[in-house]
Design a protein around this motif. Structure first.
Motif, PDB file in Angstrom:
ATOM      1  N   LYS A  30      -1.779  19.367  37.837  1.00  0.00           N
ATOM      2  CA  LYS A  30      -2.603  18.977  38.979  1.00  0.00           C
ATOM      3  C   LYS A  30      -3.480  20.130  39.463  1.00  0.00           C
ATOM      4  O   LYS A  30      -4.551  19.916  40.023  1.00  0.00           O
ATOM      5  N   LYS A  31      -2.992  21.375  39.235  1.00  0.00           N
ATOM      6  CA  LYS A  31      -3.679  22.542  39.787  1.00  0.00           C
ATOM      7  C   LYS A  31      -5.048  22.728  39.141  1.00  0.00           C
ATOM      8  O   LYS A  31      -5.184  22.794  37.924  1.00  0.00           O
ATOM      9  N   GLN A  32      -6.091  22.817  39.984  1.00  0.00           N
ATOM     10  CA  GLN A  32      -7.456  22.975  39.513  1.00  0.00           C
ATOM     11  C   GLN A  32      -8.056  24.257  40.090  1.00  0.00           C
ATOM     12  O   GLN A  32      -7.746  24.636  41.216  1.00  0.00           O
ATOM     13  N   GLN A 215      -0.317  28.335  46.056  1.00  0.00           N
ATOM     14  CA  GLN A 215      -0.154  27.027  45.405  1.00  0.00           C
ATOM     15  C   GLN A 215      -0.430  25.894  46.388  1.00  0.00           C
ATOM     16  O   GLN A 215      -1.068  24.907  46.071  1.00  0.00           O
ATOM     17  N   LYS A 216       0.056  26.066  47.598  1.00  0.00           N
ATOM     18  CA  LYS A 216      -0.046  24.998  48.591  1.00  0.00           C
ATOM     19  C   LYS A 216      -1.508  24.713  48.941  1.00  0.00           C
ATOM     20  O   LYS A 216      -1.918  23.559  49.009  1.00  0.00           O
ATOM     21  N   GLY A 218      -4.301  25.945  47.281  1.00  0.00           N
ATOM     22  CA  GLY A 218      -5.275  26.007  46.200  1.00  0.00           C
ATOM     23  C   GLY A 218      -6.237  27.159  46.416  1.00  0.00           C
ATOM     24  O   GLY A 218      -6.156  27.873  47.421  1.00  0.00           O
ATOM     25  N   PHE A 237      -5.984  24.574  35.732  1.00  0.00           N
ATOM     26  CA  PHE A 237      -5.297  25.862  35.653  1.00  0.00           C
ATOM     27  C   PHE A 237      -4.573  25.976  34.314  1.00  0.00           C
ATOM     28  O   PHE A 237      -4.638  27.001  33.654  1.00  0.00           O
TER      29      PHE A 237
END
Lengths: 365, 151
Positions: A30-32, A215-216, A218, A237
């Motif tokens: 999900k991390k962008q 992380q929370k 972004g 990511f």
């Protein structure tokens, strides 16, 4: 729990049912990372983290031979450098990686400062980052003394004496830090404990918070990019950004190995409290701008001792740096805040100039 | 009893809550206090010596030179001025505690740490040091040099 379509092996399924691998995978995918003209600066936080990991690994190895007492410290490092296989390499990497880590940390901090990444809701991320900067400087200061050589002895004498200039609590803090009235073997043992146990424990907690918040929330998109409406593009990511990160880390490792091989850390002469401070004595480069400032201050400023004024000035500067997210109201509203950009650039120029002078002005003038 | 359940129960809960809270605070203090005291180093016996006989003979101290000696657990500096006088001072710089040295090329005392200069009377003459070096009394008794703190 497993919801992704691709069939997985039995081990993966077994682990997934117990620790929830699919959730972790989902989170990672999900991390962008935003892509724009300033994306380069996103790499320096990860770079600092990588060098910190190098510090932990080499630091643990050094612990196996190091002896924290005034009688044995210097000799144990000498033994490590001369007798232990690759001892010189481990110690040199530890020393060089410390320098590179602090450099990467400064780049990371100034890029966050100039790109206004401390804006709401990332204020606590900034506070924890400034805290980590303080801890890194503490690691550098305490670690410098551990070989118990002439330079580190006098650098520690001066550095700890500076805490004595703190109003009211100065004398108490000085004794607390030195483990006595003077810099002695007691100071060495105390710095050792701080360097290998107290600071790592605090760092683990604060770094955990810092990474959790990153992380929370972004990655922050700079307001200048947002105003131009270029903030839309992103890249995953995993794996795109991470692979680029790894290229950076491998390059850093190569640089470290080259530095350690061609410019191994020296040990110098053993500390002797009954010799004069050596000519050309200087602290680590990241303290140099403060050291040089103290040299230029006159004995008295408005009736107060010059050094006290200087030290209070640096203290206030540190507090101002910590509170930047609360002070910069314009950036909090998404407007451009030229004042804070200018102050950041002025700070960088001041540090560069004083550091340059520290290394070039003749020490006897 | 049934009608007054709310009252006494609330009080009881309050008392238990209060006991729990104060015990928690007392517990925390009983842990923190010894730790804090433990961190403060015990005061070491300062050297009370008011004078010291140096392991150096007067004839060995060249003109226009200086050397460090131990005065208790702190360094002192013995200087032979270009005029031939023997003088002694605390070698602890009044700026940030570095150990000073004698500069033969300048014929005065100098601190390498922050470029502090002291003249042959220990006076701070240039650089950041805010005060003069403490001066000691030098007595030559035959082949011995005795340095003592002033009256």
């Amino acid at each position: 729990m497993a919801s992704s379509g691709a069939p997985r092996g039995r081990l993966w399924t077994w682990l997934d049912e117990r620790i929830g691998l699919a959730d972790i995978e989902k989170l990672a995918r999900k991390k962008q990372i935003p892509v724009h003209r300033h994306s380069l600066w996103y790499y320096f936080g990860g770079m600092t983290l990588f060098l910190f990991v190098v510090q932990v690994a080499t630091g643990i190895l050094l612990l196996l031979y190091y002896r924290p007492s005034a009688e044995e410290a210097y000799e144990s490092v000498q033994f490590l450098m001369a007798e232990v296989q690759f001892g010189w390499l481990i110690r040199s990497i530890h020393a060089w990686s410390a320098n590179l880590m602090i450099f990467a940390l400064f780049v990371h901090m100034f890029s966050v400062l100039l790109l206004k990444a401390y804006r709401r809701p990332r204020e606590v991320t900034w506070f924890s980052g400034v805290g980590l900067l303080g801890l890194a400087l503490g690691f550098g200061f305490t670690g410098y003394l551990l070989p118990w050589n002439e330079l580190s002895y006098f650098a520690t004498k001066v550095g700890t004496e500076i805490t004595g200039a703190v109003p009211v609590a100065g004398a108490f803090l000085l004794r607390l830090l030195r483990g006595g009235d003077e810099v002695t073997g007691a100071t060495l043992t105390r710095f050792y404990g701080i360097h290998v146990a107290i600071l790592p424990a605090i760092t683990t907690a604060l770094l955990g918070l810092h990474l959790f918040l990153v992380q929370k929330h972004g990655m922050s998109v700079p307001p200048s990019v947002e105003r131009r409406g270029e903030g839309g593009r992103t890249t995953p990511f995993v794996p795109n950004f991470l692979l680029r990160d790894i290229v950076g880390w491998l390059s850093a490792l190569a640089v470290l190995a080259a530095l350690a091989a061609f410019l191994p850390t020296e040990l110098g002469k053993k500390a002797d409290p009954f010799t004069p401070a050596p000519v050309g004595i200087k602290p680590e480069w990241y303290f140099m701008f403060m050291f040089q400032t103290l040299k230029y201050l006159p004995a008295h400023i408005l009736g107060i001792e010059g050094e006290v004024v200087g030290i209070l000035g640096f203290g206030l500067g540190g507090v101002a740096l910590l509170l930047v997210p609360l002070l910069d109201r314009r950036a909090a509203r998404g407007e451009s805040s030229r004042l804070f950009s200018a102050a950041g650039i002025a700070l960088i120029l001041y540090m560069l100039l004083l550091t340059y002078l520290g290394y070039t002005v003749s020490p006897t003038k | 009893m049934e009608h007054t359940l709310g009252g006494p129960d609330a009080t009881r809960r309050g008392v238990i809550g209060w006991l729990l809270g104060t015990s928690a605070v007392a517990f925390a203090l009983s842990v923190i206090y010894p730790m804090a005291r433990y961190l403060i180093p015990p005061t070491a016996g300062e050297s009370q010596a008011a004078s010291v006989t140096l392991p150096i003979k007067p004839a060995e101290v060249r003109l226009n030179s200086g050397q460090i000696f131990k005065f208790g657990n702190r360094p002192g500096i013995l200087v032979r001025t270009p005029a031939g006088d023997l003088r002694a001072f605390s070698a602890v710089c009044t700026h940030l505690n570095c150990t000073v040295q004698y500069r033969a090329d300048l014929s005065h005392i100098w601190c390498a740490c922050h470029n502090g200069h002291f003249d042959l009377n220990g006076q701070n003459v240039a650089g950041p040091p805010p005060r003069a070096l403490d001066a000691y009394v030098v007595n030559v008794r035959g082949a011995q040099i005795v340095v003592s703190k002033g009256a």
